[in-house]
Design a protein around this motif. Sequence first.
Motif, short mmCIF file in Angstrom:
data_model
loop_
_atom_site.label_atom_id
_atom_site.label_comp_id
_atom_site.label_asym_id
_atom_site.label_seq_id
_atom_site.Cartn_x
_atom_site.Cartn_y
_atom_site.Cartn_z
N ALA A 144 -0.80 8.38 -2.61
CA ALA A 144 -0.71 7.62 -1.45
C ALA A 144 -2.21 6.81 -2.00
O ALA A 144 -3.37 7.03 -1.84
CB ALA A 144 -1.15 8.34 -1.13
N GLY A 145 -2.35 5.52 -1.26
CA GLY A 145 -3.87 4.73 -1.26
C GLY A 145 -3.66 3.95 -2.70
O GLY A 145 -4.62 2.77 -2.31
N SER A 146 -2.82 3.77 -3.47
CA SER A 146 -2.39 3.17 -4.31
C SER A 146 -1.98 1.74 -4.12
O SER A 146 -1.83 1.86 -2.64
CB SER A 146 -1.72 3.52 -5.49
N TRP A 147 -2.63 0.34 -3.99
CA TRP A 147 -2.05 -0.46 -3.56
C TRP A 147 -2.21 -1.23 -4.61
O TRP A 147 -3.24 -1.96 -5.87
CB TRP A 147 -3.84 -1.28 -2.39
N LEU A 148 -0.76 -3.23 -4.78
CA LEU A 148 -0.78 -4.32 -4.64
C LEU A 148 -1.60 -5.45 -4.09
O LEU A 148 -0.95 -5.11 -2.80
CB LEU A 148 0.19 -4.85 -6.01
N MET A 187 0.80 -1.07 -0.12
CA MET A 187 -0.16 -0.01 -0.26
C MET A 187 0.96 1.26 0.11
O MET A 187 2.20 1.05 0.60
CB MET A 187 -0.88 -0.13 1.44
N LYS A 188 0.44 2.21 -0.61
CA LYS A 188 1.18 3.68 -0.95
C LYS A 188 0.75 4.36 0.47
O LYS A 188 -0.38 3.91 0.27
CB LYS A 188 1.12 3.83 -2.37
N ALA A 189 2.18 4.72 0.99
CA ALA A 189 1.61 5.42 2.18
C ALA A 189 1.99 7.30 1.72
O ALA A 189 1.34 8.05 2.44
CB ALA A 189 2.48 5.50 3.09
N THR A 193 10.40 3.22 -14.41
CA THR A 193 10.72 2.33 -13.49
C THR A 193 9.79 1.56 -11.98
O THR A 193 8.93 2.17 -12.22
CB THR A 193 11.98 3.43 -12.57
N ALA A 194 10.43 0.84 -10.76
CA ALA A 194 9.25 0.87 -10.33
C ALA A 194 8.77 1.61 -9.31
O ALA A 194 10.06 2.28 -8.70
CB ALA A 194 10.34 -0.25 -9.56
N ASP A 195 8.24 1.84 -8.53
CA ASP A 195 7.39 2.65 -7.97
C ASP A 195 8.01 2.04 -7.03
O ASP A 195 8.14 0.64 -6.32
CB ASP A 195 6.14 2.77 -7.62
N PRO A 196 8.30 2.39 -5.55
CA PRO A 196 9.39 2.44 -4.55
C PRO A 196 8.32 1.61 -3.24
O PRO A 196 8.89 1.47 -2.62
CB PRO A 196 9.98 3.94 -4.23
N GLU A 197 6.65 2.06 -2.90
CA GLU A 197 6.45 1.27 -2.57
C GLU A 197 6.03 0.04 -3.17
O GLU A 197 5.01 -0.87 -2.31
CB GLU A 197 5.13 2.21 -2.37
N LEU A 198 5.29 0.54 -4.36
CA LEU A 198 4.47 -1.04 -4.95
C LEU A 198 4.77 -2.28 -5.51
O LEU A 198 5.31 -2.35 -6.34
CB LEU A 198 2.98 -0.54 -6.06
N ILE A 199 5.75 -2.55 -4.54
CA ILE A 199 6.51 -3.70 -4.74
C ILE A 199 5.88 -5.25 -3.71
O ILE A 199 5.84 -4.68 -2.54
CB ILE A 199 8.26 -3.47 -4.32
N LEU A 200 6.42 -6.19 -4.36
CA LEU A 200 6.04 -7.41 -3.77
C LEU A 200 6.77 -8.73 -4.20
O LEU A 200 7.30 -9.04 -5.02
CB LEU A 200 4.40 -8.20 -4.70
N ALA A 201 7.23 -9.12 -2.54
CA ALA A 201 8.79 -9.96 -2.55
C ALA A 201 7.63 -11.54 -3.23
O ALA A 201 6.67 -12.10 -2.08
CB ALA A 201 9.35 -10.38 -1.80
N LEU A 202 7.93 -11.72 -4.29
CA LEU A 202 7.37 -13.70 -4.49
C LEU A 202 8.28 -14.89 -4.83
O LEU A 202 9.72 -14.91 -4.34
CB LEU A 202 7.01 -13.02 -6.51
N ALA A 203 7.60 -16.26 -4.22
CA ALA A 203 8.34 -16.96 -4.66
C ALA A 203 8.91 -17.79 -5.83
O ALA A 203 8.11 -17.26 -6.32
CB ALA A 203 7.50 -18.17 -3.57
N ALA A 204 9.31 -19.02 -5.34
CA ALA A 204 10.44 -19.16 -6.59
C ALA A 204 8.73 -20.64 -6.84
O ALA A 204 8.31 -20.95 -6.33
CB ALA A 204 11.54 -20.11 -6.51
N SER A 205 9.36 -20.76 -8.20
CA SER A 205 8.10 -21.82 -8.51
C SER A 205 6.43 -21.73 -7.85
O SER A 205 6.42 -22.53 -8.06
CB SER A 205 7.96 -22.63 -8.72
#
Length: 167
Positions: free
Chosen positions: A157-161, A26-28, A40-52
């Motif tokens: 702010a308020g944008s989300w993934l 969530m963007k603060a 380029t990547a938004d500094p807050e809209l990033i998610l860490a995904l698992a392999a496979s």
Amino acid sequence: MPYPVYPAGRRITASLLQAAVPLEAMKAADTDRASTTTVTADPELILALAASAEYQIEGMILTSNANQAGDLMCTLAGPAGAVGTWSVMGPDTLASSDANTIRQRSFSLGTAAGYGHPGANQMAYPLHGRIITTGAGNASFNWAQVASNATPTRVAAGSWLRAIRTG
């Protein structure tokens, strides 16, 4: 089939339960970008995904500014080697004075597309996608201006993934 699978007799562990929890970003704070067409990547809209793994992605991208000229160029990016598709519903760049002219297409993961921004109105762009990973890494909402302009384009702010693991 939902992920993770809970067969009868399987011991429920913290890691098994954690795998069922959606990932969220969530963007603060607002992020402004001016005079750039480099996505380029938004500094807050990033998610860490698992392999496979397979993920269903959803989100809402909010923009707010008076810059109709810069518009919004964006993409959903995934970890190296990942495949998938994404889409955003929003005005076409040629229709940026009319928020009712909607562009609805899907794109390959990492392919950027431009969307219009009708003047000083706040816009909400619904985002949907699917990512299949091979290695672990980040999924991100990447963006810039369609046309370089000194007046910034803003993702508000308020944008989300959200990423829901499905496999």
